[in-house]
Motif scaffolding. Structure first.
Motif, mmCIF file in Angstrom:
data_model
loop_
_atom_site.group_PDB
_atom_site.id
_atom_site.type_symbol
_atom_site.label_atom_id
_atom_site.label_comp_id
_atom_site.label_asym_id
_atom_site.label_seq_id
_atom_site.Cartn_x
_atom_site.Cartn_y
_atom_site.Cartn_z
ATOM 1 N N THR A 1 0.417 5.713 -0.293
ATOM 2 C CA THR A 1 -0.017 7.417 0.287
ATOM 3 C C THR A 1 -0.774 7.568 -0.900
ATOM 4 O OG1 THR A 1 1.591 8.562 -0.555
ATOM 5 C CG2 THR A 1 1.528 8.095 2.249
ATOM 6 N N LEU A 2 -1.195 8.361 -0.662
ATOM 7 C CA LEU A 2 -2.125 9.149 -1.934
ATOM 8 C C LEU A 2 -1.300 9.771 -2.786
ATOM 9 C CD1 LEU A 2 -5.580 10.293 -1.008
ATOM 10 C CD2 LEU A 2 -5.102 8.809 -2.142
ATOM 11 N N HIS B 1 -6.219 12.543 -9.369
ATOM 12 C CA HIS B 1 -6.750 11.361 -8.963
ATOM 13 C C HIS B 1 -8.277 11.576 -9.338
ATOM 14 C CE1 HIS B 1 -7.697 15.871 -8.915
ATOM 15 N NE2 HIS B 1 -8.953 15.733 -8.830
ATOM 16 N N TYR C 1 -2.706 -0.688 7.120
ATOM 17 C CA TYR C 1 -2.435 0.930 7.450
ATOM 18 C C TYR C 1 -3.372 1.863 7.260
ATOM 19 C CZ TYR C 1 1.472 -1.956 7.060
ATOM 20 O OH TYR C 1 2.583 -3.583 7.367
ATOM 21 N N PRO C 2 -3.183 3.251 7.818
ATOM 22 C CA PRO C 2 -4.579 4.007 7.637
ATOM 23 C C PRO C 2 -3.463 5.435 6.815
ATOM 24 C CG PRO C 2 -2.939 4.334 10.035
ATOM 25 C CD PRO C 2 -2.824 3.218 9.335
ATOM 26 N N ASP C 3 -4.359 5.497 6.167
ATOM 27 C CA ASP C 3 -3.888 6.683 4.881
ATOM 28 C C ASP C 3 -3.431 6.276 4.084
ATOM 29 O OD1 ASP C 3 -5.130 8.707 6.805
ATOM 30 O OD2 ASP C 3 -3.603 9.005 8.312
ATOM 31 N N ARG C 4 -2.947 4.651 3.911
ATOM 32 C CA ARG C 4 -2.337 4.346 2.886
ATOM 33 C C ARG C 4 -3.340 3.615 1.958
ATOM 34 N NH1 ARG C 4 2.694 2.955 2.241
ATOM 35 N NH2 ARG C 4 3.936 4.738 3.861
ATOM 36 N N TYR C 5 -3.249 3.146 0.373
ATOM 37 C CA TYR C 5 -4.084 2.807 -0.200
ATOM 38 C C TYR C 5 -3.288 1.588 -0.955
ATOM 39 C CZ TYR C 5 -6.708 6.554 0.965
ATOM 40 O OH TYR C 5 -7.987 7.426 2.148
ATOM 41 N N SER D 1 0.964 -1.770 -0.154
ATOM 42 C CA SER D 1 -0.264 -0.016 -0.086
ATOM 43 C C SER D 1 0.911 1.622 -0.221
ATOM 44 C CB SER D 1 -1.455 -0.152 0.909
ATOM 45 O OG SER D 1 0.064 -0.282 2.623
ATOM 46 N N LYS E 1 -8.744 1.256 0.041
ATOM 47 C CA LYS E 1 -8.141 1.655 1.088
ATOM 48 C C LYS E 1 -7.578 0.426 1.477
ATOM 49 C CE LYS E 1 -8.907 4.445 5.659
ATOM 50 N NZ LYS E 1 -7.707 5.729 5.116
ATOM 51 N N SER E 2 -6.399 0.638 2.817
ATOM 52 C CA SER E 2 -5.611 -0.728 3.206
ATOM 53 C C SER E 2 -6.442 -0.546 4.164
ATOM 54 C CB SER E 2 -4.152 0.265 3.252
ATOM 55 O OG SER E 2 -3.564 -0.893 4.364
#
Length: 343
Positions: free
Chosen positions: A172-173, A194, A207-211, A170, A203-204
Motif C-alpha cells: 500500500t502507499l 510521495h 492487487y488494486p491500491d497496491r504498488y 506490492s 501500480k500492481s
C-alpha cells in the motif's frame, strides 16, 4: 520577477545508447538552465519543494540518473558506477549543445558535480552542492563494507530476470512511505515520501491500491569513485575561482571531518566559495526548502543574474538587501554607461 511553478514544465527524454535519460525542464526554456541531479536511490522528485522557491528568470532541468526514476536501466550484465554517472553530465550538455553548465546536486548528484567540475573546470560556471562535498574517502573499514556488494549485485540480476515473468511484491502507499522513510534513516519523513514515490513505483496489475518499487535494484550496489585524501585534495585545487555553494544539513553526517581539507582548499583559493548550514537532515533541500532557497537565490542572483533588460529595480528592492540593491544598481548603471558610449 517571480518564482518557478511546479506545474510549468516540459518532460524531456535524452537519448543514450542503452535507452534514454528522463527529466523535467521547469520554467524558462529559452536560456541555459541549471542542471539538477538527485541523490543515490532518489529521483528528480527530491527537488519538488525547492523548485517553486527559485527565481523564474532561470529554468531548472532535473534529471533521473540511469536506473532511477523514469530513466532507462542499463542492459543486463552491466553495473552502475560513479564514473559512468559523471559522463551523464557531458551527455546532457551534448544533447543541448551547451558549452557551459550550471550544476546543482544533492548527495550523489553533488559528488558528480564535484568530480566533473574538477576534471572539466572550463565547462562549468557554477556549482550548488546540497549536503555533500565529496564521496567517502577510501579506508580499510569502508572497503570491507563494500565487499558484499558483488554477491548482492548478482542477486539483483537474478531478481530482474524473475520480474520479467512475475510481478514483484506490492504494498500500500502507506507501507511504501514507511519503507522509503526508513531507507533514508528518516531523512525523508513519511509525509514527504510521495515526492519520490511517484517516479519510483508502479501500480500492481494483480492487487488494486497496491504498488511496487520499479527502480533498478542494481543501483544499490554501484561502484563508488576511488577517492583517497590526496586525490580529493588535488581535485579541489583544480576548482579555482569557480562559484561554489555548499549547504549542509545540521543533523547530517555526510559533511564531516574528512571533508575539512577539501573545504579548506576550496575556501582558501576561491573567493566565490560559500558554505552554509541549515536546520535539517540529509534531505534538507526537501524538508526545509525555504531556508535552503534563501542561500541559493542570493547565490544565483550574484553569479547568474537576470538579463539586464528584464530588471526592474523598484520591484527588486522589496526582496534584496541593502548591499544587494547597491550592487544591482552599480551593475545597471555600468551597463547603461557602456550602452551609451556605443551610441
Amino acid at each position: 520577477m517571480g518564482t518557478l511553478s511546479l506545474s510549468d514544465y516540459e518532460d524531456v527524454r535524452i537519448w543514450a545508447p542503452w535507452g534514454h535519460i528522463s527529466g523535467r525542464w521547469y520554467g524558462n526554456r529559452t536560456e541555459r538552465p541549471i542542471l539538477a541531479i538527485h541523490g543515490w536511490l532518489d529521483n528528480l522528485g527530491s527537488f519538488d519543494t525547492l523548485i517553486p522557491l527559485l527565481p523564474d528568470y532561470l529554468g531548472v532541468l532535473c534529471i533521473d540518473l540511469p536506473g532511477h526514476g523514469c530513466s532507462s536501466r542499463l542492459p543486463p550484465g552491466m553495473h552502475y558506477s560513479v564514473a559512468d554517472y559523471v559522463l551523464i553530465i557531458a551527455r546532457v550538455m551534448k544533447e543541448y549543445k551547451w558549452s557551459k553548465v550550471s550544476l546543482m546536486g544533492h548527495s550523489l548528484g553533488g559528488v558528480l558535480s564535484y568530480i566533473y567540475t574538477a576534471l572539466a573546470p572550463h565547462t562549468v560556471d557554477m556549482v550548488i552542492a546540497l549536503d555533500i562535498v565529496l564521496p567517502p574517502l577510501e579506508s580499510p573499514e569502508l572497503l570491507s563494507s563494500w565487499s558484499p556488494f558483488f554477491d548482492k549485485h548478482l542477486v539483483e540480476e537474478e531478481r530482474s530476470e524473475q520480474l520479467e515473468m512475475h510481478e514483484p511484491p506490492s504494498y500500500t502507499l502507506a507501507q511504501l512511505r514507511s519503507v522509503l522513510s526508513k531507507g533514508t534513516y528518516e531523512s525523508v519523513p513519511p509525509e514527504s515520501a510521495h515526492h519520490l514515490l511517484y517516479r519510483s513505483v508502479t501500480k500492481s496489475q494483480l492487487y488494486p491500491d497496491r504498488y511496487y518499487f520499479s527502480k533498478d535494484g542494481r543501483v544499490k550496489y554501484y561502484v563508488i569513485f576511488p577517492m583517497y585524501p590526496q586525490i580529493a585534495a588535488e581535485l579541489a585545487r583544480r576548482i579555482k575561482r569557480k562559484p561554489y555553494l555548499v549547504i549542509k544539513g545540521s543533523r547530517s553526517f555526510y559533511i564531516n571531518s574528512t571533508s575539512e581539507e577539501v573545504i579548506s582548499i576550496l575556501r582558501s583559493q576561491n573567493p566565490h566559495f560559500e558554505y552554509h548550514e541549515v536546520s535539517g537532515a540529509h534531505h534538507v533541500h526537501l524538508t526545509n526548502p525555504t531556508e535552503v532557497a534563501k542561500h541559493i537565490v542570493r547565490f544565483l542572483r550574484h553569479h547568474r543574474p537576470p538579463p539586464v533588460a528584464s530588471w526592474s529595480l523598484a520591484g527588486e528592492e522589496a526582496t534584496l538587501s541593502k548591499k544587494e540593491r547597491r550592487k544591482a544598481q552599480e551593475r545597471f548603471f555600468s551597463w547603461n554607461l557602456k550602452r551609451r558610449s556605443k551610441l
